[in-house]
Motif scaffolding. Structure first.
Motif, PDB file in Angstrom:
ATOM      1  N   MET A   1       0.818  -1.147  -0.044  1.00 44.74           N
ATOM      2  CA  MET A   1       0.128   0.044   0.030  1.00 44.74           C
ATOM      3  C   MET A   1       0.699   1.209  -0.082  1.00 44.74           C
ATOM      4  N   THR A   2       0.452   2.483  -0.666  1.00 47.46           N
ATOM      5  CA  THR A   2       0.971   3.573  -0.631  1.00 47.46           C
ATOM      6  C   THR A   2       0.711   4.349   0.506  1.00 47.46           C
ATOM      7  N   THR A   3       1.459   5.463   0.679  1.00 44.14           N
ATOM      8  CA  THR A   3       0.975   6.351   1.721  1.00 44.14           C
ATOM      9  C   THR A   3      -0.277   7.082   1.369  1.00 44.14           C
ATOM     10  N   PHE A   4      -0.452   7.283   0.057  1.00 45.90           N
ATOM     11  CA  PHE A   4      -1.933   7.995  -0.341  1.00 45.90           C
ATOM     12  C   PHE A   4      -3.011   7.019  -0.148  1.00 45.90           C
ATOM     13  N   SER A   5      -2.685   5.783  -0.506  1.00 46.20           N
ATOM     14  CA  SER A   5      -3.731   4.641  -0.125  1.00 46.20           C
ATOM     15  C   SER A   5      -4.019   4.434   1.326  1.00 46.20           C
ATOM     16  N   LYS A   6      -3.204   4.352   2.091  1.00 41.60           N
ATOM     17  CA  LYS A   6      -3.490   4.176   3.425  1.00 41.60           C
ATOM     18  C   LYS A   6      -4.120   5.461   3.892  1.00 41.60           C
ATOM     19  N   ARG A   7      -3.673   6.597   3.758  1.00 43.05           N
ATOM     20  CA  ARG A   7      -4.394   7.844   4.104  1.00 43.05           C
ATOM     21  C   ARG A   7      -5.920   8.147   3.938  1.00 43.05           C
ATOM     22  N   LEU A   8      -6.014   7.452   2.469  1.00 47.35           N
ATOM     23  CA  LEU A   8      -7.488   7.629   1.878  1.00 47.35           C
ATOM     24  C   LEU A   8      -8.520   6.744   2.499  1.00 47.35           C
ATOM     25  N   LYS A   9      -7.868   5.757   2.679  1.00 51.73           N
ATOM     26  CA  LYS A   9      -8.797   4.523   3.329  1.00 51.73           C
ATOM     27  C   LYS A   9      -9.160   5.053   4.972  1.00 51.73           C
ATOM     28  N   LYS A  10      -8.135   5.361   5.445  1.00 50.69           N
ATOM     29  CA  LYS A  10      -8.424   5.786   6.872  1.00 50.69           C
ATOM     30  C   LYS A  10      -9.491   7.198   6.918  1.00 50.69           C
ATOM     31  N   ALA A  11      -8.963   8.129   6.158  1.00 49.02           N
ATOM     32  CA  ALA A  11      -9.952   9.153   6.426  1.00 49.02           C
ATOM     33  C   ALA A  11     -11.443   8.973   5.850  1.00 49.02           C
ATOM     34  N   ARG A  12     -11.551   7.989   4.630  1.00 48.49           N
ATOM     35  CA  ARG A  12     -12.849   7.734   4.309  1.00 48.49           C
ATOM     36  C   ARG A  12     -13.600   7.021   5.652  1.00 48.49           C
ATOM     37  N   LYS A  13     -13.032   6.047   6.166  1.00 47.67           N
ATOM     38  CA  LYS A  13     -13.708   5.270   7.063  1.00 47.67           C
ATOM     39  C   LYS A  13     -13.811   6.327   8.245  1.00 47.67           C
ATOM     40  N   ALA A  14     -13.077   7.140   8.661  1.00 44.02           N
ATOM     41  CA  ALA A  14     -13.206   8.052   9.681  1.00 44.02           C
ATOM     42  C   ALA A  14     -14.510   9.058   9.384  1.00 44.02           C
ATOM     43  N   ARG A  15     -14.812   9.282   8.119  1.00 50.09           N
ATOM     44  CA  ARG A  15     -16.157   9.792   7.710  1.00 50.09           C
ATOM     45  C   ARG A  15     -17.154   9.111   7.729  1.00 50.09           C
ATOM     46  N   GLY A  16     -17.029   7.789   7.610  1.00 45.51           N
ATOM     47  CA  GLY A  16     -18.091   6.728   7.590  1.00 45.51           C
ATOM     48  C   GLY A  16     -18.849   6.785   6.308  1.00 45.51           C
ATOM     49  N   ILE A  17     -18.013   6.834   5.252  1.00 46.05           N
ATOM     50  CA  ILE A  17     -18.989   6.967   3.991  1.00 46.05           C
ATOM     51  C   ILE A  17     -18.064   5.684   3.333  1.00 46.05           C
ATOM     52  N   SER A  18     -18.892   5.336   2.219  1.00 46.38           N
ATOM     53  CA  SER A  18     -18.531   3.851   1.281  1.00 46.38           C
ATOM     54  C   SER A  18     -17.675   4.653   0.203  1.00 46.38           C
ATOM     55  N   GLN A  19     -16.798   3.681  -0.348  1.00 47.24           N
ATOM     56  CA  GLN A  19     -16.016   3.964  -1.457  1.00 47.24           C
ATOM     57  C   GLN A  19     -16.914   4.651  -2.718  1.00 47.24           C
ATOM     58  N   GLU A  20     -18.107   3.982  -2.778  1.00 41.59           N
ATOM     59  CA  GLU A  20     -18.884   4.385  -4.141  1.00 41.59           C
ATOM     60  C   GLU A  20     -19.486   6.004  -3.625  1.00 41.59           C
ATOM     61  N   ARG A  21     -19.774   6.299  -2.404  1.00 42.73           N
ATOM     62  CA  ARG A  21     -20.343   7.718  -2.037  1.00 42.73           C
ATOM     63  C   ARG A  21     -19.078   8.465  -2.254  1.00 42.73           C
ATOM     64  N   LEU A  22     -18.092   8.033  -1.786  1.00 45.73           N
ATOM     65  CA  LEU A  22     -16.692   9.145  -1.842  1.00 45.73           C
ATOM     66  C   LEU A  22     -16.475   9.501  -3.487  1.00 45.73           C
ATOM     67  N   GLY A  23     -16.513   8.342  -4.208  1.00 45.84           N
ATOM     68  CA  GLY A  23     -16.179   8.624  -5.546  1.00 45.84           C
ATOM     69  C   GLY A  23     -17.386   9.434  -6.241  1.00 45.84           C
ATOM     70  N   ILE A  24     -18.449   9.068  -5.840  1.00 46.98           N
ATOM     71  CA  ILE A  24     -19.566   9.681  -6.679  1.00 46.98           C
ATOM     72  C   ILE A  24     -19.277  11.093  -6.172  1.00 46.98           C
ATOM     73  N   ASP A  25     -19.247  11.540  -4.882  1.00 45.02           N
ATOM     74  CA  ASP A  25     -19.232  12.709  -4.259  1.00 45.02           C
ATOM     75  C   ASP A  25     -18.052  13.705  -4.871  1.00 45.02           C
ATOM     76  N   ALA A  26     -17.058  12.842  -5.440  1.00 44.19           N
ATOM     77  CA  ALA A  26     -15.819  13.509  -5.792  1.00 44.19           C
ATOM     78  C   ALA A  26     -15.663  13.702  -7.375  1.00 44.19           C
ATOM     79  N   GLY A  27     -16.841  13.271  -8.065  1.00 40.56           N
ATOM     80  CA  GLY A  27     -17.121  13.516  -9.400  1.00 40.56           C
ATOM     81  C   GLY A  27     -16.849  12.566 -10.287  1.00 40.56           C
TER      82      GLY A  27
END
Length: 102
Positions: A1-27
């Motif tokens: 895993m890269t630094t980016f991937s670890k931080r992304l997963k941690k931040a997404r989980k801390a916000r309690g949103i799904s990968q799909e929701r984050l992706g959609i909200d990010a455009g």
């Protein structure tokens, strides 16, 4: 895993949103949002700068957060990002005083 991937997963989980929701909200196109976010979190693919900025905006984080190699610096960036302009100036002044005192 890269630094980016670890931080992304941690931040997404801390916000309690799904990968799909984050992706959609990010455009990202809804049909591929979940798969792309999964690939980013696993370090299979690295998103471009514009997508990183959009992800950061959705998660209310500075883009630099995703690239900090150590947790302490990442946490400081996260906290600093949430401050109002005057408070940011006060923090910078304090840090400068501590860093450059004799």
């Amino acid at each position: 895993m890269t630094t980016f991937s670890k931080r992304l997963k941690k931040a997404r989980k801390a916000r309690g949103i799904s990968q799909e929701r984050l992706g959609i909200d990010a455009g990202i196109e809804p049909a591929s949002a979940s798969a792309r976010m999964n690939q980013y979190e696993k370090g299979i693919h690295q998103p471009g700068e514009s997508i990183v900025k959009q992800i950061a905006a959705v998660l209310n984080l500075p883009t630099a957060y995703f690239y900090c190699e150590d947790d302490e610096t990442a946490h400081l960036l996260q906290c600093f990002h949430l401050l109002k302009a005057k408070d940011r100036k006060d923090v910078v002044d304090l840090v400068e005083n501590l860093a450059f005192r004799n």
